[in-house]
Write a protein that holds these residues in place. Sequence first.
Motif, mmCIF file in Angstrom:
data_model
loop_
_atom_site.group_PDB
_atom_site.id
_atom_site.type_symbol
_atom_site.label_atom_id
_atom_site.label_comp_id
_atom_site.label_asym_id
_atom_site.label_seq_id
_atom_site.Cartn_x
_atom_site.Cartn_y
_atom_site.Cartn_z
ATOM 1 N N GLU A 1 4.736 -44.503 1.708
ATOM 2 C CA GLU A 1 3.849 -44.511 2.930
ATOM 3 C C GLU A 1 2.054 -45.202 2.355
ATOM 4 O O GLU A 1 1.643 -45.865 3.094
ATOM 5 N N LYS A 2 1.945 -44.699 1.062
ATOM 6 C CA LYS A 2 0.538 -45.291 0.541
ATOM 7 C C LYS A 2 0.749 -46.773 0.557
ATOM 8 O O LYS A 2 -0.213 -47.486 0.650
ATOM 9 N N MET A 3 1.954 -47.149 -0.092
ATOM 10 C CA MET A 3 2.020 -48.951 -0.197
ATOM 11 C C MET A 3 1.902 -49.400 1.166
ATOM 12 O O MET A 3 1.201 -50.626 1.343
ATOM 13 N N LEU A 4 2.603 -49.009 2.129
ATOM 14 C CA LEU A 4 2.423 -49.683 3.427
ATOM 15 C C LEU A 4 1.232 -49.674 3.872
ATOM 16 O O LEU A 4 0.625 -50.610 4.685
ATOM 17 N N SER A 5 0.376 -48.633 3.613
ATOM 18 C CA SER A 5 -1.108 -48.367 4.382
ATOM 19 C C SER A 5 -1.991 -49.512 3.630
ATOM 20 O O SER A 5 -2.805 -49.900 4.560
ATOM 21 N N TYR A 6 -1.824 -49.831 2.544
ATOM 22 C CA TYR A 6 -2.185 -51.178 1.938
ATOM 23 C C TYR A 6 -1.917 -52.477 2.815
ATOM 24 O O TYR A 6 -2.576 -53.500 2.617
ATOM 25 N N HIS A 7 -0.513 -52.455 3.330
ATOM 26 C CA HIS A 7 -0.112 -53.844 3.774
ATOM 27 C C HIS A 7 0.320 -53.159 5.256
ATOM 28 O O HIS A 7 1.441 -53.433 5.555
ATOM 29 N N PRO A 8 -0.795 -53.061 6.261
ATOM 30 C CA PRO A 8 -0.237 -52.749 7.510
ATOM 31 C C PRO A 8 0.536 -53.778 8.370
ATOM 32 O O PRO A 8 1.089 -53.251 9.203
ATOM 33 N N GLY B 1 -2.716 -64.449 -8.187
ATOM 34 C CA GLY B 1 -3.909 -63.846 -7.238
ATOM 35 C C GLY B 1 -3.205 -62.503 -6.666
ATOM 36 O O GLY B 1 -3.949 -61.905 -5.785
ATOM 37 N N ARG B 2 -2.269 -61.931 -7.322
ATOM 38 C CA ARG B 2 -1.971 -60.551 -6.736
ATOM 39 C C ARG B 2 -3.056 -59.430 -7.142
ATOM 40 O O ARG B 2 -3.559 -59.561 -8.108
ATOM 41 N N SER B 3 -3.171 -58.259 -6.307
ATOM 42 C CA SER B 3 -4.215 -57.539 -6.723
ATOM 43 C C SER B 3 -3.590 -56.163 -7.346
ATOM 44 O O SER B 3 -4.305 -55.277 -7.643
ATOM 45 N N GLY B 4 -2.385 -56.221 -7.633
ATOM 46 C CA GLY B 4 -1.690 -54.976 -8.401
ATOM 47 C C GLY B 4 -2.183 -55.226 -9.940
ATOM 48 O O GLY B 4 -2.955 -55.801 -10.476
ATOM 49 N N THR B 5 -1.383 -54.327 -10.692
ATOM 50 C CA THR B 5 -1.858 -54.027 -11.981
ATOM 51 C C THR B 5 -1.015 -55.484 -12.916
ATOM 52 O O THR B 5 -1.874 -55.851 -14.113
ATOM 53 N N GLY B 6 -0.365 -55.999 -12.339
ATOM 54 C CA GLY B 6 0.321 -57.261 -12.892
ATOM 55 C C GLY B 6 1.395 -56.956 -13.832
ATOM 56 O O GLY B 6 2.053 -57.807 -14.556
ATOM 57 N N LEU B 7 1.616 -55.509 -14.031
ATOM 58 C CA LEU B 7 2.822 -55.161 -14.861
ATOM 59 C C LEU B 7 3.873 -54.901 -14.094
ATOM 60 O O LEU B 7 4.868 -54.722 -14.684
ATOM 61 N N ALA C 1 5.520 -57.221 -0.801
ATOM 62 C CA ALA C 1 4.359 -56.814 0.064
ATOM 63 C C ALA C 1 3.001 -57.598 -0.212
ATOM 64 O O ALA C 1 2.402 -58.090 0.412
ATOM 65 N N GLU C 2 2.916 -57.677 -1.604
ATOM 66 C CA GLU C 2 1.600 -58.508 -2.097
ATOM 67 C C GLU C 2 1.780 -60.006 -1.881
ATOM 68 O O GLU C 2 0.714 -60.837 -1.746
ATOM 69 N N ALA C 3 3.095 -60.589 -1.758
ATOM 70 C CA ALA C 3 3.374 -61.945 -1.605
ATOM 71 C C ALA C 3 3.195 -62.209 -0.192
ATOM 72 O O ALA C 3 3.247 -63.496 0.307
#
Length: 223
Positions: free
Chosen positions: A22-29, A127-133, A63-65
């Motif tokens: 749910e948290k992940m989806l909130s970042y990518h509505p 250009g992804r906004s996550g940790t990159g890991l 989702a980041e893509a």
Amino acid sequence: MGMETINLNKIVCEYMDSPEFEKMLSYHPNVTVEMDLEDDLVNFSGSTVHVSKTVMNLLSNAAEAMPEGGTVRVTTQNCYIDKQLQAYERIKEGEYCVLSVADTGVGISEADRDRIFEPFFTKKKMGRSGTGLGLAVVWGSVKDHGGYINVESELGKGTEIKVYFPATRARAAEHESRIDPSTLKGHGEKILIIDDIKEQLEIAKDMLDSRNYRTVVVRSGEE
């Protein structure tokens, strides 16, 4: 890594029903997630925690893509490979439980495709906004399970990542208890983190701070 008999459909469904999802989806509505799970899916031997992280990281990467939104399609299926398959990597003959995560995002260039599982590459170069890991964790987990990965992508049209876990005919446990995340929290204990790579320091600090620890970070033994 504690090994147990795993039903992949159960892990996917549990993640989809979790606060983390749910948290992940909130970042990518503007992202929609669809599922197509094979009914009589074969099991495989592995670590529930590591496979759950694999599912989470693949969905987060998909989702980041899609910065403008789109659809992530999560599929599970049985697969029998009767002769060695040369895909992203060489996949041996055998029976597999396959997880596919496909997005309708920006895609990956052929030049970058061979490097997407390197630590921090997706963050620094794409250009992804996550940790990159995330994808580096996926690669490590799949290899620990004796599995394989295939990647198909086209710029502007999306990416599909398939993970092949070697199947087992052992039965999965019917009643497995999930770990309550609240039991993993600290009580204000202080932890010293030493690493000469800034990004790894930041990741470790964020993770431990979020679990109620007090962190002190330094770049070297001398410091």
